[in-house]
Design a protein around this motif. Structure first.
Motif, PDB file in Angstrom:
ATOM      1  N   GLY A  47       0.780  -1.221   0.000  1.00 54.13           N
ATOM      2  CA  GLY A  47       0.000   0.000   0.000  1.00 54.13           C
ATOM      3  C   GLY A  47       0.812   1.271   0.000  1.00 54.13           C
ATOM      4  N   VAL A  48       2.131   1.159  -0.126  1.00 47.66           N
ATOM      5  CA  VAL A  48       3.002   2.328  -0.053  1.00 47.66           C
ATOM      6  C   VAL A  48       3.755   2.488  -1.369  1.00 47.66           C
ATOM      7  CG1 VAL A  48       4.943   3.409   1.146  1.00 47.66           C
ATOM      8  CG2 VAL A  48       3.287   2.031   2.429  1.00 47.66           C
ATOM      9  N   SER A  49       3.807   3.705  -1.874  1.00 45.93           N
ATOM     10  CA  SER A  49       4.544   3.972  -3.103  1.00 45.93           C
ATOM     11  C   SER A  49       6.031   3.717  -2.905  1.00 45.93           C
ATOM     12  CB  SER A  49       4.329   5.424  -3.538  1.00 45.93           C
ATOM     13  OG  SER A  49       5.120   5.722  -4.664  1.00 45.93           O
ATOM     14  N   GLN A  50       6.631   2.991  -3.858  1.00 42.08           N
ATOM     15  CA  GLN A  50       8.063   2.699  -3.800  1.00 42.08           C
ATOM     16  C   GLN A  50       8.732   3.364  -5.002  1.00 42.08           C
ATOM     17  OE1 GLN A  50       9.433   0.667  -1.282  1.00 42.08           O
ATOM     18  NE2 GLN A  50       7.406   0.700  -0.353  1.00 42.08           N
ATOM     19  N   ASN A  51       8.984   4.647  -4.897  1.00 49.75           N
ATOM     20  CA  ASN A  51       9.448   5.407  -6.041  1.00 49.75           C
ATOM     21  C   ASN A  51      10.787   4.929  -6.586  1.00 49.75           C
ATOM     22  OD1 ASN A  51       7.199   7.063  -5.957  1.00 49.75           O
ATOM     23  ND2 ASN A  51       8.132   8.466  -4.505  1.00 49.75           N
ATOM     24  N   SER A  52      11.632   4.391  -5.727  1.00 49.13           N
ATOM     25  CA  SER A  52      12.955   3.985  -6.177  1.00 49.13           C
ATOM     26  C   SER A  52      12.910   2.788  -7.115  1.00 49.13           C
ATOM     27  CB  SER A  52      13.832   3.653  -4.963  1.00 49.13           C
ATOM     28  OG  SER A  52      13.292   2.555  -4.242  1.00 49.13           O
ATOM     29  N   LEU A  53      11.786   2.088  -7.157  1.00 42.60           N
ATOM     30  CA  LEU A  53      11.692   0.887  -7.974  1.00 42.60           C
ATOM     31  C   LEU A  53      11.258   1.181  -9.407  1.00 42.60           C
ATOM     32  CD1 LEU A  53      10.058  -1.545  -5.396  1.00 42.60           C
ATOM     33  CD2 LEU A  53      12.462  -1.268  -5.972  1.00 42.60           C
ATOM     34  N   THR A  54      10.899   2.416  -9.686  1.00 50.26           N
ATOM     35  CA  THR A  54      10.492   2.849 -11.028  1.00 50.26           C
ATOM     36  C   THR A  54       9.726   1.770 -11.788  1.00 50.26           C
ATOM     37  OG1 THR A  54      12.637   2.211 -11.968  1.00 50.26           O
ATOM     38  CG2 THR A  54      12.359   4.506 -11.260  1.00 50.26           C
ATOM     39  N   PRO A  55       8.533   1.413 -11.325  1.00 54.49           N
ATOM     40  CA  PRO A  55       7.774   0.374 -12.020  1.00 54.49           C
ATOM     41  C   PRO A  55       7.424   0.788 -13.434  1.00 54.49           C
ATOM     42  CG  PRO A  55       6.383   1.520 -10.458  1.00 54.49           C
ATOM     43  CD  PRO A  55       7.777   1.991 -10.210  1.00 54.49           C
ATOM     44  N   GLN A  56       7.310  -0.192 -14.310  1.00 56.49           N
ATOM     45  CA  GLN A  56       7.080   0.058 -15.729  1.00 56.49           C
ATOM     46  C   GLN A  56       5.905  -0.783 -16.203  1.00 56.49           C
ATOM     47  OE1 GLN A  56      10.584   0.319 -18.217  1.00 56.49           O
ATOM     48  NE2 GLN A  56       9.621  -0.953 -19.772  1.00 56.49           N
ATOM     49  N   GLY A  57       4.958  -0.154 -16.939  1.00 56.64           N
ATOM     50  CA  GLY A  57       3.799  -0.877 -17.436  1.00 56.64           C
ATOM     51  C   GLY A  57       4.091  -1.622 -18.723  1.00 56.64           C
ATOM     52  N   HIS A  58       3.416  -2.753 -18.893  1.00 55.63           N
ATOM     53  CA  HIS A  58       3.632  -3.569 -20.082  1.00 55.63           C
ATOM     54  C   HIS A  58       2.302  -4.022 -20.665  1.00 55.63           C
ATOM     55  CE1 HIS A  58       8.068  -3.827 -19.797  1.00 55.63           C
ATOM     56  NE2 HIS A  58       7.818  -3.632 -18.522  1.00 55.63           N
ATOM     57  N   CYS A  59       2.048  -5.297 -20.673  1.00 59.05           N
ATOM     58  CA  CYS A  59       0.911  -5.890 -21.364  1.00 59.05           C
ATOM     59  C   CYS A  59      -0.354  -5.851 -20.499  1.00 59.05           C
ATOM     60  CB  CYS A  59       1.274  -7.324 -21.727  1.00 59.05           C
ATOM     61  SG  CYS A  59       0.092  -8.177 -22.750  1.00 59.05           S
ATOM     62  N   MET A  60      -1.563  -5.780 -21.160  1.00 60.33           N
ATOM     63  CA  MET A  60      -2.833  -5.773 -20.454  1.00 60.33           C
ATOM     64  C   MET A  60      -3.853  -6.586 -21.250  1.00 60.33           C
ATOM     65  SD  MET A  60      -5.081  -2.463 -19.143  1.00 60.33           S
ATOM     66  CE  MET A  60      -3.722  -1.811 -18.166  1.00 60.33           C
ATOM     67  N   ASP A  61      -4.846  -7.170 -20.537  1.00 57.45           N
ATOM     68  CA  ASP A  61      -5.865  -7.981 -21.204  1.00 57.45           C
ATOM     69  C   ASP A  61      -7.138  -7.967 -20.363  1.00 57.45           C
ATOM     70  OD1 ASP A  61      -6.944  -9.568 -23.192  1.00 57.45           O
ATOM     71  OD2 ASP A  61      -6.032 -11.427 -22.482  1.00 57.45           O
ATOM     72  N   TYR A  62      -8.267  -8.394 -20.967  1.00 59.48           N
ATOM     73  CA  TYR A  62      -9.554  -8.416 -20.264  1.00 59.48           C
ATOM     74  C   TYR A  62     -10.163  -9.814 -20.316  1.00 59.48           C
ATOM     75  CZ  TYR A  62     -12.143  -8.671 -24.681  1.00 59.48           C
ATOM     76  OH  TYR A  62     -12.652  -9.090 -25.879  1.00 59.48           O
ATOM     77  N   ALA A  63     -11.005 -10.138 -19.332  1.00 62.62           N
ATOM     78  CA  ALA A  63     -11.601 -11.464 -19.221  1.00 62.62           C
ATOM     79  C   ALA A  63     -12.851 -11.595 -20.083  1.00 62.62           C
ATOM     80  CB  ALA A  63     -11.940 -11.770 -17.770  1.00 62.62           C
ATOM     81  N   ILE A  64     -13.077 -12.788 -20.611  1.00 59.85           N
ATOM     82  CA  ILE A  64     -14.243 -13.050 -21.447  1.00 59.85           C
ATOM     83  C   ILE A  64     -15.532 -12.919 -20.642  1.00 59.85           C
ATOM     84  CG2 ILE A  64     -15.438 -14.779 -22.833  1.00 59.85           C
ATOM     85  CD1 ILE A  64     -12.709 -16.067 -23.380  1.00 59.85           C
ATOM     86  N   ASP A  65     -15.557 -13.516 -19.448  1.00 59.02           N
ATOM     87  CA  ASP A  65     -16.795 -13.610 -18.682  1.00 59.02           C
ATOM     88  C   ASP A  65     -17.062 -12.393 -17.807  1.00 59.02           C
ATOM     89  OD1 ASP A  65     -14.554 -14.304 -17.212  1.00 59.02           O
ATOM     90  OD2 ASP A  65     -15.628 -15.726 -15.926  1.00 59.02           O
ATOM     91  N   ASP A  66     -16.081 -11.502 -17.691  1.00 56.80           N
ATOM     92  CA  ASP A  66     -16.265 -10.300 -16.879  1.00 56.80           C
ATOM     93  C   ASP A  66     -15.341  -9.215 -17.422  1.00 56.80           C
ATOM     94  OD1 ASP A  66     -16.545  -8.296 -15.037  1.00 56.80           O
ATOM     95  OD2 ASP A  66     -15.955  -9.503 -13.290  1.00 56.80           O
ATOM     96  N   PRO A  67     -15.834  -8.341 -18.300  1.00 54.82           N
ATOM     97  CA  PRO A  67     -14.959  -7.346 -18.927  1.00 54.82           C
ATOM     98  C   PRO A  67     -14.386  -6.323 -17.951  1.00 54.82           C
ATOM     99  CG  PRO A  67     -17.263  -6.915 -19.447  1.00 54.82           C
ATOM    100  CD  PRO A  67     -17.212  -8.261 -18.796  1.00 54.82           C
ATOM    101  N   ASN A  68     -14.906  -6.276 -16.733  1.00 56.87           N
ATOM    102  CA  ASN A  68     -14.329  -5.396 -15.713  1.00 56.87           C
ATOM    103  C   ASN A  68     -13.108  -6.024 -15.054  1.00 56.87           C
ATOM    104  OD1 ASN A  68     -16.112  -3.084 -15.737  1.00 56.87           O
ATOM    105  ND2 ASN A  68     -17.683  -4.471 -14.976  1.00 56.87           N
TER     106      ASN A  68
END
Length: 213
Positions: A47-68
């Motif tokens: 629950g705490v931001s870890q700025n030193s880790l510089t997270p990077q976004g990559h791939c994303m996908d959605y579920a067939i049975d629940d688009p949320n």
């Protein structure tokens, strides 16, 4: 970092929500953007931001049975591959146990029904391809896939800075995934054709058939 460096973009085809995945500020939900007031959304560690880790976004996908229900690969120095139950407003990080004790960060990810997820993480020879059939539960079980008698399957994406969509799901047939494997012999770590090619599973990751060599 003075400019956002784009890694990928994703549009939820059912809800229409659009996302940007970037270096340093990994997941942006464009639908929330108001005069620059958008907040990058990703699962903080404890629950705490870890700025030193510089997270990077990559791939994303959605579920067939629940688009949320969305899944995403996030990370650079910490494994933060994650899921959202509310179309990307809030994200939760998956915890193990992982086969071999480690899941590397970033890479490629796909979801069929929301219980069924395949992750091909980055990290070169330490990024094992895993799958789950209860990924939406409180304590999901993750297993190595097996291709042509080889398990674990490694060397899918060589680095967290590399964008490669090597795994995808068929949105018309639950449990069907396709995985593209590099020209690497995963048992010797040398170039070879032991399991290179396009592999398909029709039962959620239990068994795979090579369709293209």
């Amino acid at each position: 970092i003075e400019e956002l460096v784009s890694s990928d973009h994703f549009v939820n085809p059912v809800t229409g929500t659009t996302f940007g995945l970037f270096g340093d500020k990994p997941i942006w939900r464009y639908s929330d953007a108001i005069k620059g007031g958008n907040i990058p959304r990703f699962p903080f560690l404890n629950g705490v931001s870890q700025n030193s880790l510089t997270p990077q976004g990559h791939c994303m996908d959605y579920a067939i049975d629940d688009p949320n229900f969305l899944v995403a690969c996030v990370g650079r120095t910490e494994q933060r591959n994650c899921f959202s139950r509310d179309d990307g407003k809030r994200w939760e990080k998956w915890d193990g146990p992982w086969p071999g004790g480690l899941l590397r960060e970033a890479g490629s990810i796909a979801v069929s029904n929301k219980s069924n997820v395949v992750i091909a993480p980055a990290g070169g020879n330490s990024g094992r391809v895993v799958y789950s059939k209860n990924a939406d539960s409180a304590a999901p079980t993750w297993n190595d896939i097996t291709l042509g008698g080889v398990s674990p399957v490694i060397a899918s994406v060589n680095a967290v800075t590399t964008l490669r969509h090597v795994v995808s799901s068929d949105k018309t047939r639950p449990g069907v995934f396709a995985l593209l494997v590099n020209n690497i012999d995963t048992t010797t770590d040398l170039p070879g054709r032991s399991i290179a090619g396009l592999w398909v599973t029709t039962n959620g990751g239990d068994n795979w058939t090579r369709t293209v060599e």
